[in-house]
Write an enzyme that holds these catalytic residues in place. Structure first.
Site, short mmCIF file in Angstrom:
data_model
loop_
_atom_site.label_atom_id
_atom_site.label_comp_id
_atom_site.label_asym_id
_atom_site.label_seq_id
_atom_site.Cartn_x
_atom_site.Cartn_y
_atom_site.Cartn_z
CB SER A 72 -1.13 -0.42 0.64
OG SER A 72 -1.91 1.32 1.37
CG HIS A 117 -4.08 -0.99 -0.73
ND1 HIS A 117 -4.03 -1.12 0.84
CD2 HIS A 117 -4.65 -2.44 -0.83
CE1 HIS A 117 -4.65 -2.33 0.87
NE2 HIS A 117 -4.89 -2.91 0.29
CG ASP A 156 -5.25 -6.33 2.17
OD1 ASP A 156 -5.05 -7.18 2.64
OD2 ASP A 156 -4.95 -5.17 0.98
#
EC number: 3.1.1.61
Length: 388
Positions: A209, A236, A332
């Site tokens: 991310s 992301h 995540d």
């Protein structure tokens, strides 16, 4: 603690509205504003903010040049605001490479509407960005091994911005929020001391991310074009950004890089970017791995979601998957890595020292799921040594 924020944007409306929203957050103090990059650099030196929000297209000095200069003279975490266009994506990646930590889409519609949602988003993002390890200009760019370059894609030329009158506005002093008690730091469980043996992996999965675009560029530009396994990259990122990101990595690396498409078979020597706004699954067709693209589940916070991709691959190829978790906020990837481990596969994660945000890799490491914890510079050589 109260976070001091400097707002740099040439749009008077956006600057004022952003200040209004940020000023309504109890632990955020807008210490100043600037209408161009040059003023932004000067005010960064003078005010020494904790975070700078930065537009990219401004008169006098653009955002990318300003980020480079700030990293040189007053290194400070920078949050970029960028348009959801190809050109916006291209310059955002340049800004991240120059030293910016993260970016948010610049939406005048969202800023002029209900502020509650954007307020929560800004608060969370600014807090995370403030914790980032900023990089000095020059050291921020990924150092890649010299390789024959691919033909460069044409770069769109943008029109010169309209001149705007410089406006600066120091914020009125406000009462400081009481200092927050420091939270206990989670214990990182030690990874195995020995290196995992070389294996013939069916697929290498990489999830990341915040800080990921620069980290992925650094890794991929050091891998050979004949890398023996396909790579699937879950970053992301908005849907309008992933095609430009794939084009950038394809231009800079010897691997073939593209945005993943539904139904295509994964091939060695290729890297596939999970498309933004959707979920990317890996399914098995005989001995081959195939991409399956689904519309994003609204119940999931991330689209694409690292857990979804990693989890889909775990049972398809037990013991034959390498999962890698790089820098990023949140957790995540932890549950996806747990599924990989339960089916006999291997997990590597990035160390704290080289992570821009030590969230995702920390979640994996503290859960005891990392077989190896590596510095960013170690991933490419370990992939070359450990895959095949």
């Amino acid at each position: 603690m109260t976070l001091k924020v400097l707002v740099v944007d040439d749009s008077g409306f956006f600057r004022r509205r952003l200040c209004e929203i940020l000023s309504s957050i109890s632990d955020v103090d807008v210490v100043g504003t600037a209408s161009n990059g040059r003023e932004g650099v000067e005010m960064a030196l003078k005010l020494k903010p904790d975070v700078i929000t930065m537009d990219y297209e401004m008169p006098v000095m653009d955002g990318i040049t300003a980020v480079k200069e700030i990293m040189r003279v007053q290194p400070t975490p920078v949050l970029m605001f960028s348009s959801l266009t190809y050109e916006g994506a291209r310059v955002t990646f340049d800004a991240l490479e120059a030293g910016a930590v993260d970016f948010l889409p610049k939406s005048f519609e969202a800023m002029s509407g209900d502020a509650s949602k954007i307020k929560r988003l800004l608060h969370d993002r600014i807090k995370e960005v403030s914790r980032a390890k900023y990089r000095m200009s020059g050291a921020s760019a990924p150092a890649s091994v010299p390789q024959p370059a691919k033909p460069a894609a044409p770069i769109p030329v943008r029109e010169p911005p309209k001149p705007a009158a410089p406006v600066t506005r120091p914020a009125e002093p406000r009462a400081k929020a009481p200092p927050a008690k420091p939270e206990p730091k989670p214990e990182v469980k030690a990874a195995k001391s020995r290196r995992t043996p070389r294996q013939d992996y069916k697929v290498v999965l990489i999830g990341t991310s915040t800080g990921g675009p620069v980290a992925l560029q650094k890794i991929l530009t050091r891998l050979p074009g004949a890398f023996p396994a396909p790579l699937v990259l879950v970053q992301h990122m908005p849907a309008s950004f992933t095609p430009a990101f794939a084009e950038r990595l394809n231009r800079l690396s010897q691997l073939s890089v593209k945005q993943a498409e539904n139904g295509e078979i994964l091939k060695p020597g290729w890297a596939y970017i999970a498309p933004g706004g959707k979920q990317t699954l890996i399914e098995r067709v005989g001995a081959q791995a195939r991409v399956k693209i689904l519309d994003g589940d609204e119940r999931l916070h991330y689209k694409p979601c690292v857990d979804v991709t990693f989890g889909s691959c775990a049972k398809m190829f037990p013991g034959k998957v390498l999962g890698v978790i790089l820098t990023g906020m949140g957790a995540d990837g932890r549950e996806g890595c747990r599924m990989l481990k339960e089916t006999g596969s291997v997990v590597w994660s990035q160390d704290e020292a080289t992570s821009v945000i030590y969230g995702m890799p920390m979640a994996v490491a503290t859960a005891g799921l990392s077989d190896e914890v590596l510095a960013l510079d170690e991933f490419a050589p370990r992939l070359i040594d450990g895959v095949g």
